[in-house]
Design an enzyme around this catalytic site. Structure first.
Site, PDB file in Angstrom:
ATOM      1  N   LYS A  53     -17.065 -22.721   0.814  1.00 10.22           N
ATOM      2  CA  LYS A  53     -17.180 -21.410   0.289  1.00 10.22           C
ATOM      3  C   LYS A  53     -16.357 -21.389  -0.872  1.00 10.22           C
ATOM      4  O   LYS A  53     -16.191 -21.239  -2.131  1.00 10.22           O
ATOM      5  CB  LYS A  53     -17.169 -20.214   1.159  1.00 10.22           C
ATOM      6  CG  LYS A  53     -18.568 -20.127   1.729  1.00 10.22           C
ATOM      7  CD  LYS A  53     -18.660 -18.772   2.884  1.00 10.22           C
ATOM      8  CE  LYS A  53     -19.912 -19.257   3.754  1.00 10.22           C
ATOM      9  NZ  LYS A  53     -20.022 -18.285   4.912  1.00 10.22           N
ATOM     10  N   GLN A  97     -16.433 -14.639   8.355  1.00  7.68           N
ATOM     11  CA  GLN A  97     -17.278 -15.686   8.864  1.00  7.68           C
ATOM     12  C   GLN A  97     -17.650 -15.119  10.321  1.00  7.68           C
ATOM     13  O   GLN A  97     -16.868 -15.212  11.265  1.00  7.68           O
ATOM     14  CB  GLN A  97     -16.332 -17.105   8.812  1.00  7.68           C
ATOM     15  CG  GLN A  97     -17.198 -18.295   9.227  1.00  7.68           C
ATOM     16  CD  GLN A  97     -18.542 -18.473   8.068  1.00  7.68           C
ATOM     17  OE1 GLN A  97     -18.114 -18.310   6.848  1.00  7.68           O
ATOM     18  NE2 GLN A  97     -19.391 -19.071   8.698  1.00  7.68           N
ATOM     19  N   ASP A 120     -22.128 -10.251   1.757  1.00  8.50           N
ATOM     20  CA  ASP A 120     -23.017 -10.902   2.522  1.00  8.50           C
ATOM     21  C   ASP A 120     -24.177  -9.909   2.861  1.00  8.50           C
ATOM     22  O   ASP A 120     -25.169 -10.354   3.475  1.00  8.50           O
ATOM     23  CB  ASP A 120     -22.212 -11.161   3.978  1.00  8.50           C
ATOM     24  CG  ASP A 120     -22.042 -12.540   4.363  1.00  8.50           C
ATOM     25  OD1 ASP A 120     -22.295 -13.562   3.826  1.00  8.50           O
ATOM     26  OD2 ASP A 120     -21.216 -12.783   5.308  1.00  8.50           O
TER      27      ASP A 120
END
Ligand code: NDP
Length: 298
Positions: A53, A97, A120
């Site tokens: 990422k 994460q 997200d």
């Protein structure tokens, strides 16, 4: 029939190039999109995702920050990091994460993220916006990637019967919400299945579009697929393989070989949906930067 291969690598590359171009345009207006990724602990798979990422962000000309915290970080300490990032004007998007260590309440963490930076799309505000079709919602990157693959492959979902196997908050549920929206990559009739669905094969065989996200290697076999269906395999599973250099192989939730003889189009694993996820995360970060600087969504 041999199915057309939907190549995630090629499509993800296209999206990443588009994002880089748009990031350059934003930069010319004085805004450098910034993404922060918070990682707790040493989970090897998470480390790989987080590194990818960060690299993808930099390649797209975005500001990237990775905050690595020890596994024993307390919830209060993690929340303080999120508060700091919420207040940081250089950071337009952030994510923590997953999975988090068990001692930490993931819900509390996800809810602490400013919804305007929640790239997200897991904060309840963004989930709600997605359900009502608000264009400022951040769409969770994996189902967003599936939708983009369908659109960019010229597969018109309008009027299709889409069957989704899996009802997680990360994939199945947002996928269903995207497919029922009115617009490109939407207007499908959607059925969502899960582990309690009765006679699953009789339902999957009705699908014009079959999307599988369950985490069970090679679970969907050719007899579960209607001839000519479009099959999207979200699953990423490690299976032991003594002949493979690493001692394992990555396979999807769909038995690729036999199903590709029945389907009209199919995504490979690896090289399919998995490739799209980071590209759409970057697109969401761009959207966050644009929205924060007073521009339109998209
Ligand atoms: P979860 O474990 O959160 O959810 C799995 C879902 O599948 C649940 O809804 C479960 O039902 C359902 N399920 C499990 N077994 C069966 C069965 N035998 N029949 C019908 N339904 C079943 O997984 P995720 O959604 O997070 O991930 C699914 C897969 O997608 C995994 O392989 C994961 O690695 C992959 N993935 C890939 C990504 C990518 O970038 N390509 C991103 C995210 C995930 P129930 O709710 O009843 O338990």
């Amino acid at each position: 029939m041999t199915a057309r291969l939907l190549d995630g690598k090629v499509m993800a590359r296209l999206i990443r190039d588009e994002v880089a171009t748009e990031a350059t345009e934003l930069l010319a207006r004085g805004v450098k999109p910034g993404l922060a990724v918070v990682l707790l602990g040493e989970d090897p798979a998470s480390q790989v995702y987080v590194r990818s990422k960060g690299n993808a962000c930099q390649e797209a000309g975005m500001h990237s920050e990775t905050i690595r915290l020890p596994a024993e970080t307390t919830e209060a300490e993690l929340l303080a990091v999120i508060d700091r990032l919420n207040a940081d004007p250089q950071i337009h998007g952030m994510l923590v994460q997953l999975p988090l260590p068990r001692a930490i309440n993931s819900d509390a963490v996800l809810r602490r993220i400013d919804p305007a930076k929640d790239v997200d799309g897991f904060h309840p505000v963004n989930v709600g916006k997605l359900v009502i079709g608000d264009p400022t919602a951040f769409k969770p990157a994996t189902p967003y990637g599936v939708q983009e693959m369908l659109i960019r492959s010229g597969i018109d979902t309008k009027g299709m019967h889409a069957v989704i196997v899996g009802r997680s908050n990360i994939v199945g549920r947002p996928m269903a919400n995207l497919l029922i929206q009115d617009g490109p990559g939407g207007n499908a009739t959607v059925t969502v299945c899960h582990s309690r669905s009765r006679d699953l094969p009789s339902i999957t065989r009705l699908a014009d579009l079959l999307i599988v996200a369950i985490g069970r290697p090679n679970f969907v076999t050719a007899d579960m697929v209607k001839p000519g269906a479009v099959v999207i395999d979200v699953g990423i599973n490690r299976v032991d393989d003594a002949a493979a250099p690493k001692g394992y192989r990555i396979v999807g939730d769909v038995e690729f070989g036999p199903v590709s003889e029945v389907a009209s189009a199919i995504t490979p694993v690896p090289g399919g949906v998995g490739q799209m996820t980071i590209a759409l995360l970057l697109k969401n970060t761009l959207q966050a930067a644009r929205q924060a600087s007073g521009g339109a969504a998209g």
